[in-house]
Write an enzyme that holds these catalytic residues in place. Structure first.
Site, PDB file in Angstrom:
ATOM      1  N   HIS A  69       0.812  -1.217   0.000  1.00 52.13           N
ATOM      2  CA  HIS A  69       0.000   0.000   0.000  1.00 52.13           C
ATOM      3  C   HIS A  69       0.851   1.274   0.000  1.00 52.13           C
ATOM      4  CE1 HIS A  69      -3.714   1.943  -0.086  1.00 52.13           C
ATOM      5  NE2 HIS A  69      -4.315   1.436   0.977  1.00 52.13           N
ATOM      6  N   ASP A 111      -2.136   1.962  -4.694  1.00 47.25           N
ATOM      7  CA  ASP A 111      -3.385   2.387  -4.069  1.00 47.25           C
ATOM      8  C   ASP A 111      -4.455   1.308  -4.221  1.00 47.25           C
ATOM      9  OD1 ASP A 111      -2.274   4.834  -3.387  1.00 47.25           O
ATOM     10  OD2 ASP A 111      -2.883   5.767  -5.280  1.00 47.25           O
TER      11      ASP A 111
END
Length: 433
Positions: A404, A408
């Protein structure tokens, strides 16, 4: 007699130390030239260390699991010659490649001595008509006879799962007492007269060494440093399975039988063409993401010594059967322990699958420094609503994780949705970009 010192050789470019994972000799053994002394591991490859000379083992430079620096003393041998120490760095054993070492076998216990058989049987010392024990096996009362016991005794028996009809009673009129219940439990009897397993209190200590330790270190690193986002999506693979079965019926004799993995690999190649940032390695210390043009897919494989990830290189240049052939070849090499260092390193994205044990969903851990891993779950036939009725469809979940820090959630979802579309309409896999 002289002493000959064997040092740990340079077992790989840029490697400063290696883990000792196996000894094939012990102090006092006489070894000849090219006898394998032991094995060391660096990264995910294991290298055998041969003896360069004949001699007797005087000293071993560590225990299994120790990390030894390159150039350190590994083995000392007593050899014929002048009484002065000599040192040597062994070469890699001719004709061998880096391999996966099997865990050392535990020492076998010596067999217990067999007592001598007497020439004549001993004379009987007990009277032939000795009465049987009141706790001899079998039902202690006739069928249908209700056992007599106080409520407290019945409660204890019920909590212990004991059938009171199997417990002999010594109280008045055969009443079962607490002492009778204690004696019955002490004899190891339980519900319906089955034997109770004895309580076990032993503790076995297993040292984490070799591949298992490497896996532990990498998983701890991935979990500690990578913020994972896991995205699960179901895929209707009914058409894909029909196509796969048809292609397997028509395949040539020299072609591999197709599983689901080659289709998934080709779908990933197509999806990566649209999102090249998924086929990347993240150097978090330098703050650099390196996007790779070649798609090198790691295939997580369970082996007798632990999880390994052989790499199918340049999957973008392979067709379905080429992918299938490489998956089979590398999987067999990994399980046999013959996969080379180059075959186990360099992946840019990984597939993990538990096969028939895949479950409904999973949370795969990223193989650092990669930024994505695609997990395959078990295929199941489930009823699916088509707007008018329920139809049986072959459904499978993809459970995939992403780093992450650089990927995204929207990018992760888009990537998996593209793969889903390709798998659900497999003809798209074969179309030109």
């Amino acid at each position: 007699m002289a002493e000959h010192v064997i040092k740990l050789p340079d077992v790989g470019e840029g490697v400063a130390e290696a883990e000792l994972v196996e000894w094939n000799v012990k102090v006092g053994d006489v070894v000849s030239e090219d006898t394998t002394l032991g094995s060391v591991m660096t990264d995910k490859a294991t290298v055998e260390i041969p003896s360069p000379i004949t001699g007797e083992v005087l000293w071993l430079g560590g225990k299994v699991g120790d990390v030894i620096a390159v150039g350190s003393d590994l083995v000392r041998l007593k050899i014929a010659g002048e009484d002065r120490p000599a040192a040597a760095t062994p070469r890699q054993k001719p004709g061998t490649t880096e391999r996966r070492a099997a865990p050392p076998s535990p020492p076998r216990a010596a067999p217990a001595p067999t007592p001598p058989i007497p020439a004549t049987p001993p004379a009987a010392t007990s009277p032939p008509s000795a009465p049987p024990s009141r706790f001899s096996g079998g039902a202690p009362r006739p069928e249908g006879e209700k056992p007599l016991a106080a409520p407290a005794v019945r409660l204890r028996a019920r909590e212990a799962g004991i059938d009171l009809r199997q417990v002999p009673g010594t109280g008045p009129a055969g009443r079962i007492t607490h002492e009778d219940l204690d004696a019955f439990i002490a004899r190891g009897r339980t519900h319906w007269g089955r034997a109770v397993s004895p309580a076990r209190s032993g503790v076995e200590e297993v040292k984490i060494v070799g591949l298992r330790r490497r896996i532990a270190e990498r998983m701890a690193l991935a979990n500690a440093r990578i913020p994972h986002i896991t995205y699960v999506e179901e895929v209707d693979v009914t058409q894909l399975e029909e196509l796969r079965e048809a292609l397997n019926k028509e395949k040539r004799q020299n072609q591999e039988r197709l599983t689901l993995l080659p289709f998934l690999m080709r779908a990933m190649v197509r999806a990566i063409a649209d999102q090249p940032n998924l086929n990347a390695l993240f150097d978090d210390e330098a703050g650099i993401v390196r996007l790779h043009a070649g798609v090198h897919i790691g295939i997580a494989a369970q082996t007798p010594t632990g999880l390994m990830v052989p790499v199918v290189r340049h999957a973008e240049a392979l067709d379905l059967w080429g992918c299938a052939a490489e998956v089979r070849r590398l999987g067999e090499a990994a399980k046999a322990g013959t996969a080379t260092r180059d075959e186990l390193l360099g992946s840019t994205i990984t597939i993990t699958s538990l096969g028939a044990l895949g479950g409904v969903a999973s949370t795969p851990i990223i193989n650092p420094p990669e930024v994505a891993i695609v997990g395959v779950n078990k295929m199941m036939v489930r009823p699916v609503w088509n707007g008018m009725t329920f139809l049986p469809r072959k459904m499978m979940n993809l459970s995939s994780s992403f780093d992450h820090r650089v990927i995204d959630g929207w990018e992760a979802a888009r990537f998996i949705q593209r793969i889903k579309a390709l798998l659900e309409t497999p003809a798209l896999i074969f179309t030109e970009d």
